[in-house]
Structure formats: C-alpha cells, structure tokens
Write a protein that holds these residues in place. Sequence first.
Motif, PDB file in Angstrom:
ATOM      1  N   VAL A   1      -0.603  52.414  48.974  1.00  0.00           N
ATOM      2  CA  VAL A   1       0.167  51.192  48.788  1.00  0.00           C
ATOM      3  C   VAL A   1       0.623  50.733  50.171  1.00  0.00           C
ATOM      4  O   VAL A   1       0.293  49.646  50.615  1.00  0.00           O
ATOM      5  N   ALA A   2       1.374  51.584  50.855  1.00  0.00           N
ATOM      6  CA  ALA A   2       1.618  51.372  52.283  1.00  0.00           C
ATOM      7  C   ALA A   2       0.322  51.652  53.044  1.00  0.00           C
ATOM      8  O   ALA A   2      -0.499  52.464  52.624  1.00  0.00           O
TER       9      ALA A   2
ATOM     10  N   TRP B   1       4.809  58.249  37.925  1.00  0.00           N
ATOM     11  CA  TRP B   1       4.017  57.179  38.531  1.00  0.00           C
ATOM     12  C   TRP B   1       2.920  56.791  37.556  1.00  0.00           C
ATOM     13  O   TRP B   1       2.180  57.626  37.064  1.00  0.00           O
TER      14      TRP B   1
ATOM     15  N   GLU C   1      -3.137  43.581  45.561  1.00  0.00           N
ATOM     16  CA  GLU C   1      -1.817  42.957  45.643  1.00  0.00           C
ATOM     17  C   GLU C   1      -1.611  41.954  44.519  1.00  0.00           C
ATOM     18  O   GLU C   1      -0.524  41.856  43.941  1.00  0.00           O
TER      19      GLU C   1
ATOM     20  N   ARG D   1      -2.327  50.110  53.171  1.00  0.00           N
ATOM     21  CA  ARG D   1      -3.566  49.835  52.423  1.00  0.00           C
ATOM     22  C   ARG D   1      -4.555  49.033  53.261  1.00  0.00           C
ATOM     23  O   ARG D   1      -5.749  49.327  53.303  1.00  0.00           O
TER      24      ARG D   1
ATOM     25  N   LEU E   1       0.430  47.449  43.054  1.00  0.00           N
ATOM     26  CA  LEU E   1       0.984  48.774  43.361  1.00  0.00           C
ATOM     27  C   LEU E   1       1.255  48.895  44.829  1.00  0.00           C
ATOM     28  O   LEU E   1       0.563  48.346  45.626  1.00  0.00           O
TER      29      LEU E   1
ATOM     30  N   GLN F   1       1.105  61.254  44.324  1.00  0.00           N
ATOM     31  CA  GLN F   1       1.374  59.834  44.224  1.00  0.00           C
ATOM     32  C   GLN F   1       0.631  59.093  45.329  1.00  0.00           C
ATOM     33  O   GLN F   1       0.321  59.680  46.367  1.00  0.00           O
TER      34      GLN F   1
ATOM     35  N   THR G   1       3.269  55.405  49.705  1.00  0.00           N
ATOM     36  CA  THR G   1       4.108  54.216  49.715  1.00  0.00           C
ATOM     37  C   THR G   1       5.022  54.273  50.929  1.00  0.00           C
ATOM     38  O   THR G   1       5.031  55.254  51.680  1.00  0.00           O
ATOM     39  N   ARG G   2       5.800  53.229  51.100  1.00  0.00           N
ATOM     40  CA  ARG G   2       6.728  53.193  52.221  1.00  0.00           C
ATOM     41  C   ARG G   2       7.895  54.146  52.029  1.00  0.00           C
ATOM     42  O   ARG G   2       8.640  54.431  52.955  1.00  0.00           O
ATOM     43  N   HIS G   3       8.057  54.645  50.803  1.00  0.00           N
ATOM     44  CA  HIS G   3       9.224  55.476  50.505  1.00  0.00           C
ATOM     45  C   HIS G   3       8.905  56.955  50.371  1.00  0.00           C
ATOM     46  O   HIS G   3       9.799  57.783  50.297  1.00  0.00           O
TER      47      HIS G   3
ATOM     48  N   ASP H   1      -0.958  44.404  56.434  1.00  0.00           N
ATOM     49  CA  ASP H   1       0.181  45.236  56.026  1.00  0.00           C
ATOM     50  C   ASP H   1       1.498  44.648  56.515  1.00  0.00           C
ATOM     51  O   ASP H   1       2.552  44.928  55.953  1.00  0.00           O
TER      52      ASP H   1
END
Length: 407
Positions: free
Chosen positions: A129-130, A209, A338, A132, A407, A195, A198-200, A283
């Motif tokens: 997701v991050a 998820w 996206e 990508r 996502l 997972q 992602t950024r987190h 991104d």
Amino acid sequence: MTRPYFYGYRIVAACFIIQIAGGGAFATFGLFFANLQGEFGWSRAAISGAASLATLLMGAASIVAGRLNDRIGPRIIMTVSGIALGGGYLLMSQLGALWHLYIAYGLLVGVGMSTQDVVTLSTIARWFVAKRGMMSGIAKVGTGLGQLVVPLAAAALILAYGWRGAYVAIGLFVLLMLLLGAQYLRRDPQRLGMQPLTRHQSGAPEGTWAERGLTMAAGIRTRQFWLVCAAEFAMSFCIMTTLVHLVNHARDLGVTPATAGVLLSVIGASSIGARFLMGSASDVIGCRRAFSMCFAVLFLGLLWLQVASAMWMLVLYAAADGFARGGNFVVVSPLMAELFGTRAHGALFGLATFIGTIGGAIGPLLAGRIFDVTLSYSAAFILLSVLMGIGLTATLLLRPLRERVAL
C-alpha cells in the motif's frame, strides 16, 4: 527490536527478474528480420503479421491471466506462462514454414507475454500500500534493462551461432528466469500470515486485514474505469506508432540510418529513468496526478514533433516519448488499485491492458497507410496529437469513487 522480514521485497525482486527476461526477449524480434527474409524469402508484411498477432493475443490473454491471478494466485500462472514463452522461443529455432512462425511467435510468445505486467504488477499492488508506486517502478526498470541488454546479447549470439542458435539461447534463458521467478510469487501477504506494507506498519504478522475493492462487474460499470481505458488506448496508439515509424521519419528528413537508430536508444534510456522516477513520484503526489503528467509530457512532445526538422529536435521528442511511456507503464497499475481496490485488480487491469493493445495494434498500421497515401507523416502526427489530447483530458476527468475502496 528487529523488524520482521517482509516477504514483499522478494516478490519485487522476482518480478524484476521476470521483467528483464520477458521484456528483453520480446524486444529482439526485429533483429531476426533479415535472417528470416534471407533464408525463407518471406515478406516484411508476413513476418510483421506474427508480431501483430502476438500483440493482440498478449492483450486478450491478459484478461484471462488477470482473472486467474485474482483467483488462484501468480505462481502457477507464471509457471505456465514461462513454459509457453520459453517454449515459443525454442520452437523459433526450428522454423521451416511461415505457419510455424505464427504458432511459435504469434501464439506461444503472445500468450506467454500476457502475464508480464498484469500478473507481476497486480501482485505487487496487493503486497504494497505504501511504496506501491516505487515498487512497481523498480520491477518495471527490469523491462528497460532487459530491452537494452538482451538485444545486444542476441545480436552477438546471431553472429556467433546463427539465428537458430540464438533462439535456442534466448528460449533457455527465458524459460529458466521465468520459472525461477515464478516460484517466489505469492498472491497476497495474508496467505503467509502477513499484512501488506502500509505507512503504519511494515508487513508484520497480520491482525485484522481484509482485501477490499470492487468486483470486476462493479468496476466496469464505473465511469472511472472507462476513462482509464480510453487513456490507455490513446497512449498505446501513440507510443506504438512512433516506435515503429519515428526512425523512418528521421530518415525521410535526411538523417542517416545509424544516426536515426539513436532515437530508439534515447527512448529506452528515458523510459528507464521515468519508470523509477514516476513510480516514486506517484507515492508522493498521487497516482492520478502522476498519470496525467505522463500524458501531458507526451502531448507536448507530439506538438513539438509537428515542427521537428533536425536530429536534435527529434532527440528531444524521443526523450519525452520515453518518459511518457515509461511513466505510464509504472503508474497505471497503482492507479487502478487506488481507484478500484485490489479485490479484482488483475481482471480490471487485464481488460484495460487489452483495450490498450488494440490501440497499439491499430496505430502503426493506420500511420503506415496514411504515409502510403500522402507520402508524409504530417497527417498521422496531427492525428496522434489530437488523440493524445483526448487521452490527457480523460486523465484530468478522473475522480476518486464516492466510496473509497483502495488499499
């Protein structure tokens, strides 16, 4: 505390290898024209027909490959694809009749190439997701490197072992690389208890998820999907037309054949830089903006081409062309994730790819016909500018879906 290893980076490495082998081998076809003509006496039109068939089948089969990737994952699909693609090149070494060419190259190579972008980039979209766009760009740099290196190696092999021996080497190389890369592919991180990145978080063992997004049926009912398809049709129409005819146009302007060939190298080099640059940029600034930038650059380039009358002017166009094509190849997959999510990403991406290949098949033929009638590419280049303007407009009209599904 040491971060857990994220398998997604291995996915990117495998896709990079696949792109080098498949994209590089596909770029060698023109090197064998003279050999095939010399040995069999086939016309350029007859030989080119196999390439057109391969392009159309590549697009059509990408729809099936995308849907299968959504359902069963990439490892089996890419394995079968590798056997088809490698086998096609191996059979090219045994050509004895024109219909052999259409089976080996038109059918097997066309079907084998259908997974190159749809399966690899769709898989990356599910793992990231991050980053990508960046990861898609890294994988697609492999195509650019392959298109630079593999044709040079193929030319050397033809000189050393003849065209049949060169095809044996290419076939074995493709077969080995695609089968090797396929074994590391996994559809999504959930199947390994992880997972997406992602950024987190960093792809650690999953909590809760669930993959989200539109179904294929829902996706094709949206205005956004058909705007993407219209844009891809325009992009493929234009870049395939200039790829086929730009060198001939330069020669018509008095440029020597060797110097005119530099334009293809400029396109390739610019494309490599754009793949990484625009992947990373998407991104940061978002995929829709990055997508529109690619079209804007090519639109301005085609306007410039109307007045380009010297080699340095054609070089500037070639740089714009390479930037636009390289950036577009990278950004379109993250853009679709996206907009529509990843639930049916492979199927939707495959259908958009097929529509793009229709444009790519029509463009060079129509431009060639225009030249035959008018003895000039002027009308063809005006048509490309108008079509790219329409494509750019389509990208600017893109808006997020009311219900956020990405996502």
